[in-house]
Design an enzyme around this catalytic site. Structure first.
Site, short mmCIF file in Angstrom:
data_model
loop_
_atom_site.label_atom_id
_atom_site.label_comp_id
_atom_site.label_asym_id
_atom_site.label_seq_id
_atom_site.Cartn_x
_atom_site.Cartn_y
_atom_site.Cartn_z
N GLY A 19 -9.51 13.05 -12.28
CA GLY A 19 -9.83 14.25 -13.05
C GLY A 19 -9.99 15.47 -12.18
O GLY A 19 -10.79 16.36 -12.49
N ASN A 21 -8.19 18.04 -11.79
CA ASN A 21 -7.56 19.30 -12.20
C ASN A 21 -8.51 20.26 -12.88
O ASN A 21 -8.15 21.39 -13.20
CB ASN A 21 -6.38 19.03 -13.14
CG ASN A 21 -6.81 18.29 -14.40
OD1 ASN A 21 -7.11 17.10 -14.32
ND2 ASN A 21 -6.86 18.97 -15.53
N GLY A 23 -13.05 21.30 -13.88
CA GLY A 23 -14.47 21.02 -13.83
C GLY A 23 -14.99 20.63 -12.46
O GLY A 23 -14.59 21.19 -11.43
N ILE A 24 -15.88 19.65 -12.44
CA ILE A 24 -16.52 19.21 -11.20
C ILE A 24 -15.50 18.67 -10.21
O ILE A 24 -15.57 18.95 -9.01
CB ILE A 24 -17.58 18.13 -11.50
CG1 ILE A 24 -18.69 18.70 -12.39
CG2 ILE A 24 -18.15 17.56 -10.21
CD1 ILE A 24 -19.45 19.85 -11.76
N GLY A 25 -14.52 17.91 -10.69
CA GLY A 25 -13.52 17.35 -9.79
C GLY A 25 -12.71 18.40 -9.08
O GLY A 25 -12.45 18.31 -7.87
N SER A 143 -24.75 10.65 -15.04
CA SER A 143 -25.31 11.79 -15.75
C SER A 143 -26.80 11.58 -15.95
O SER A 143 -27.28 10.43 -15.98
CB SER A 143 -24.63 11.94 -17.12
OG SER A 143 -25.36 12.80 -17.98
N TYR A 169 -21.77 8.17 -25.03
CA TYR A 169 -21.68 8.78 -23.70
C TYR A 169 -22.79 8.27 -22.79
O TYR A 169 -22.53 7.88 -21.64
CB TYR A 169 -21.77 10.30 -23.84
CG TYR A 169 -21.78 11.05 -22.52
CD1 TYR A 169 -20.62 11.21 -21.79
CD2 TYR A 169 -22.96 11.61 -22.02
CE1 TYR A 169 -20.61 11.89 -20.58
CE2 TYR A 169 -22.97 12.28 -20.82
CZ TYR A 169 -21.80 12.43 -20.10
OH TYR A 169 -21.81 13.09 -18.89
#
Length: 297
Positions: A19, A21, A23-25, A143, A169
């Site tokens: 991931g 591409n 946000g956090i990544g 999280s 989640y």
């Protein structure tokens, strides 16, 4: 607590970030690239991955690559791992970062509930498939919400429980921490120097709700978070800290501030269920059966 932005030099080290591409990544990739790392962005959309890669320091020097990976599809995970092991001589750090929040009840091509498949099971399979090539550590992204998670291994399809997106989640993020601890236990017993560590970004402004399919939830997640959250690069520092600093295996990093919502990287608190080793072993067994992937060492 003093701000932490002093990321050690990363020349000669290779990272895979799922991931990567957005946000956090993406922010973690930019930080690591700025310190000289070689970064492989593992993304569901190669087109989006390439657009992101061009913004990562080191792209012009050939230190940033993009590979297709859909962590919600075990066949895609297997294909990614096979191609990576054929093309590369190994990697230093695997960052299991990709995730989804707010997806309506649905099931992947493997018949697994979306949150559990994306946030836990695909990363479980990826880590085990790549483990023979990993030189240093696996970083698991969890999280704060794991502390309210209830992991019901007998009802992963939500047939007996009323489905609630945030409960799904939270369950998946509890699974992430249980996986981290059990993986570290197995690495230690195998005499491996590889470490399993974890991180969470606190309240960070990202696009994690973009895959929810709910336009209202997506808007709130993208726009509302900007009012109360840290910038994504601040949240990514917890991931970078876990990936680069000399910390013991089974260490969990999060923001140091009140309720771990904001702040600089520090050891984070985990809920009681995340320390249940019996549940962690049961989760491992279930994950092996669902993914068809087992511990390789």
């Amino acid at each position: 607590m003093r701000p932490w932005t002093d990321v050690p030099p990363q020349q000669g080290r290779r990272f895979v970030i799922t991931g990567g591409n957005g946000g956090i990544g993406f922010q973690a990739a930019r930080i690591l690239g700025s310190r000289g790392a070689e970064v492989v962005l593992a993304c569901r959309s190669v087109e989006k991955g390439e657009a992101a890669a061009r913004q990562v320091p080191g792209y012009d020097q050939g230190r940033v690559a993009v590979r297709r990976l859909d962590v919600a599809d075990i066949a895609s995970v297997r294909a990614f791992a096979a191609d990576f092991l054929e093309d590369y001589d190994g990697l230093d750090v695997l960052v299991n970062n990709a995730g989804v929040l707010g997806a309506p009840l649905g099931f992947t091509v493997d018949g697994v509930e979306t949150h559990f498949a994306t946030n836990h099971l695909g990363h479980f399979a990826l880590a085990n498939l790549l483990l023979p090539a990993i030189r240093e550590r696996v970083v698991v992204t969890s999280s704060r919400e794991h502390r309210r998670g209830v992991l019901d291994l007998d009802d992963l399809a939500w047939e007996r429980r009323p489905y609630k997106v945030f409960d799904a989640y939270a369950q998946s993020k509890l699974a992430d921490l249980l996986f981290m601890t059990e993986l570290q236990q197995r690495l230690t017993e195998a005499g491996s120097p590889v470490r399993a560590v974890g991180a969470h970004p606190g309240a960070s402004s990202t696009n994690i709700t973009s895959g929810s399919g709910n336009p209202v939830l997506t808007w709130i997640g993208v726009n509302g978070s900007k009012l109360v959250s840290m910038p994504a690069w601040r949240g990514a520092l917890c991931t970078v800290y876990a990936a680069t600093m000399d910390i013991p295996g089974d260490t969990y990093i999060g923001p140091h501030g009140r309720l771990e919502l904001h702040g600089w990287p520090a050891v984070a608190r985990r809920g009681k269920a995340a320390e249940d080793k019996v549940l962690g072993r049961r989760l491992w067994d279930v994950s092996e059966k669902l993914s068809g992937v087992s511990f390789p060492l």
